[in-house]
Design a protein around this motif. Structure first.
Motif, PDB file in Angstrom:
ATOM      1  N   ILE A  79      33.713  47.226  32.847  1.00  0.00           N
ATOM      2  CA  ILE A  79      34.891  47.772  33.516  1.00  0.00           C
ATOM      3  C   ILE A  79      34.692  47.757  35.023  1.00  0.00           C
ATOM      4  CG2 ILE A  79      36.238  49.868  33.885  1.00  0.00           C
ATOM      5  CD1 ILE A  79      35.948  50.460  30.905  1.00  0.00           C
ATOM      6  N   ASP A  80      33.535  48.175  35.482  1.00  0.00           N
ATOM      7  CA  ASP A  80      33.268  48.219  36.924  1.00  0.00           C
ATOM      8  C   ASP A  80      33.385  46.835  37.540  1.00  0.00           C
ATOM      9  OD1 ASP A  80      32.856  50.921  36.757  1.00  0.00           O
ATOM     10  OD2 ASP A  80      30.660  50.780  36.696  1.00  0.00           O
ATOM     11  N   HIS A  81      32.889  45.819  36.817  1.00  0.00           N
ATOM     12  CA  HIS A  81      32.949  44.459  37.351  1.00  0.00           C
ATOM     13  C   HIS A  81      34.396  43.982  37.447  1.00  0.00           C
ATOM     14  CE1 HIS A  81      31.536  40.421  38.287  1.00  0.00           C
ATOM     15  NE2 HIS A  81      32.381  39.955  37.387  1.00  0.00           N
ATOM     16  N   ALA A  82      35.195  44.272  36.424  1.00  0.00           N
ATOM     17  CA  ALA A  82      36.606  43.866  36.443  1.00  0.00           C
ATOM     18  C   ALA A  82      37.352  44.563  37.572  1.00  0.00           C
ATOM     19  CB  ALA A  82      37.252  44.184  35.100  1.00  0.00           C
ATOM     20  N   MET A 121      36.058  45.619  40.359  1.00  0.00           N
ATOM     21  CA  MET A 121      35.600  45.002  41.597  1.00  0.00           C
ATOM     22  C   MET A 121      36.292  43.668  41.837  1.00  0.00           C
ATOM     23  SD  MET A 121      33.496  42.377  42.834  1.00  0.00           S
ATOM     24  CE  MET A 121      32.344  42.010  41.488  1.00  0.00           C
ATOM     25  N   MET A 122      36.385  42.841  40.801  1.00  0.00           N
ATOM     26  CA  MET A 122      37.004  41.526  40.949  1.00  0.00           C
ATOM     27  C   MET A 122      38.483  41.641  41.319  1.00  0.00           C
ATOM     28  SD  MET A 122      34.746  39.145  40.560  1.00  0.00           S
ATOM     29  CE  MET A 122      35.779  37.705  40.268  1.00  0.00           C
ATOM     30  N   THR A 123      39.194  42.546  40.704  1.00  0.00           N
ATOM     31  CA  THR A 123      40.627  42.673  40.982  1.00  0.00           C
ATOM     32  C   THR A 123      40.893  43.314  42.337  1.00  0.00           C
ATOM     33  OG1 THR A 123      40.708  44.754  39.734  1.00  0.00           O
ATOM     34  CG2 THR A 123      41.323  42.735  38.573  1.00  0.00           C
ATOM     35  N   ASP A 171      45.315  38.477  41.365  1.00  0.00           N
ATOM     36  CA  ASP A 171      46.516  39.287  41.146  1.00  0.00           C
ATOM     37  C   ASP A 171      46.500  40.067  39.846  1.00  0.00           C
ATOM     38  OD1 ASP A 171      47.786  38.399  43.526  1.00  0.00           O
ATOM     39  OD2 ASP A 171      48.358  36.542  42.511  1.00  0.00           O
ATOM     40  N   GLY A 172      45.658  39.671  38.903  1.00  0.00           N
ATOM     41  CA  GLY A 172      45.714  40.342  37.615  1.00  0.00           C
ATOM     42  C   GLY A 172      44.512  40.049  36.755  1.00  0.00           C
ATOM     43  N   ILE A 173      44.580  40.544  35.532  1.00  0.00           N
ATOM     44  CA  ILE A 173      43.475  40.405  34.599  1.00  0.00           C
ATOM     45  C   ILE A 173      44.049  40.011  33.240  1.00  0.00           C
ATOM     46  CG2 ILE A 173      43.509  42.842  33.904  1.00  0.00           C
ATOM     47  CD1 ILE A 173      40.427  42.677  33.787  1.00  0.00           C
ATOM     48  N   PRO A 192      44.314  49.475  39.246  1.00  0.00           N
ATOM     49  CA  PRO A 192      45.441  49.925  40.075  1.00  0.00           C
ATOM     50  C   PRO A 192      46.783  49.455  39.531  1.00  0.00           C
ATOM     51  CG  PRO A 192      43.686  49.003  41.438  1.00  0.00           C
ATOM     52  CD  PRO A 192      43.339  48.686  40.016  1.00  0.00           C
ATOM     53  N   GLU A 193      47.845  50.138  39.908  1.00  0.00           N
ATOM     54  CA  GLU A 193      49.182  49.826  39.410  1.00  0.00           C
ATOM     55  C   GLU A 193      49.617  48.404  39.767  1.00  0.00           C
ATOM     56  OE1 GLU A 193      51.482  51.446  37.572  1.00  0.00           O
ATOM     57  OE2 GLU A 193      50.014  53.000  37.104  1.00  0.00           O
ATOM     58  N   ASP A 194      49.180  47.902  40.944  1.00  0.00           N
ATOM     59  CA  ASP A 194      49.659  46.598  41.387  1.00  0.00           C
ATOM     60  C   ASP A 194      48.879  45.428  40.793  1.00  0.00           C
ATOM     61  OD1 ASP A 194      47.308  47.077  42.744  1.00  0.00           O
ATOM     62  OD2 ASP A 194      48.050  46.451  44.707  1.00  0.00           O
ATOM     63  N   VAL A 195      47.941  45.681  39.903  1.00  0.00           N
ATOM     64  CA  VAL A 195      47.211  44.624  39.208  1.00  0.00           C
ATOM     65  C   VAL A 195      47.955  44.296  37.916  1.00  0.00           C
ATOM     66  CG1 VAL A 195      45.081  44.034  37.993  1.00  0.00           C
ATOM     67  CG2 VAL A 195      44.974  45.242  40.173  1.00  0.00           C
ATOM     68  N   ILE A 196      48.264  43.013  37.698  1.00  0.00           N
ATOM     69  CA  ILE A 196      48.951  42.586  36.481  1.00  0.00           C
ATOM     70  C   ILE A 196      47.977  42.647  35.307  1.00  0.00           C
ATOM     71  CG2 ILE A 196      50.181  40.702  35.344  1.00  0.00           C
ATOM     72  CD1 ILE A 196      50.968  39.721  38.158  1.00  0.00           C
TER      73      ILE A 196
END
Length: 228
Positions: A1-4, A6-8, A14-16, A41-45
């Motif tokens: 989770i932490d890595h995802a 960080m990447m986003t 823009d998303g995952i 965050p909310e703005d991540v797809i």
């Protein structure tokens, strides 16, 4: 989770997208996916291979089949779903009904403002495709009709025989030049109408008819000045 997370946080992402989502509700894997989606965050797809009619029933840790509802329970924390293998369902369900349920799940998601990526890969034969261009030109007819019946804002369609580009002719995976994608469509004139296993929907430039067979054989028919 932490890595995802960080990447986003990078401006170029823009998303995952989450794959391998066939675990039952309440498992460690499913709980991790939900925690990840709720942490971002909310703005991540937030997308995934979520809505899957073939997962209407899954075996629990004791081998007992439990209702799975096609992963509908993942909708609240996601922004949408990619769909593949939409013709496959529980072994006791006719193939046609599996497709219809997948279409219903997709329309439900679209009504809720979600994104739907309807993937029409009829053979999914990877690097061992034994299909001709002529067969592919015929198969897009029912597959595209499926999509046009469910299509709404934020829906997208992809059609290929295989996702593997290596050593395969371009027509197997790059289908943008097919005639169907060049024909006029226009706005839908209303929602689809369903009578039994037959669907009809009218657009400004074409009427689309889809007949779903319980044997998995479907037909798509188009009536329009530039579609016949």
């Amino acid at each position: 989770i932490d890595h995802a997370v960080m990447m986003t946080s990078k401006s170029s992402i823009d998303g995952i997208f989450v794959d391998s989502t066939r675990s039952n509700i309440g498992t460690d894997w499913s709980n991790m996916i939900e925690q990840l989606m709720n942490t971002l965050p909310e703005d991540v797809i937030k997308m995934g291979n979520f809505l899957r009619q073939r997962d209407s029933y899954r075996a629990d840790e004791n081998g007992k089949n439990v209702p799975h509802n096609g992963n509908r329970w993942r909708m609240p924390y996601s922004d949408g779903s990619y769909l593949e293998n939409v013709h496959n369902g529980p072994v006791n369900q006719p193939k046609g009904q599996s497709l219809i349920a997948s279409m219903q799940l997709s329309r439900e998601a679209l009504w809720k403002g979600k994104i739907i990526m309807w993937n029409g890969a009829p053979f999914n034969c990877a690097a061992n495709c034994e299909v001709t261009e002529e067969e592919m030109a015929e198969y897009i007819k029912p597959t595209l009709a499926e999509y046009l019946i469910l299509a709404e804002k934020y829906s997208y369609f992809n059609f290929y025989i295989t996702p593997v580009a290596n050593d395969n002719p371009a027509w197997m995976w790059n289908t943008g030049s097919m005639d169907e994608f060049k024909r006029p469509l226009g706005r839908p004139l209303g929602p689809p109408v369903k009578v039994g296993n037959k669907f009809t929907r009218h657009f400004e430039h074409v009427a689309v008819m889809l007949t779903v067979g319980d044997d998995g054989v479907n037909t798509g028919t188009y009536v329009g000045a530039e579609w016949t």
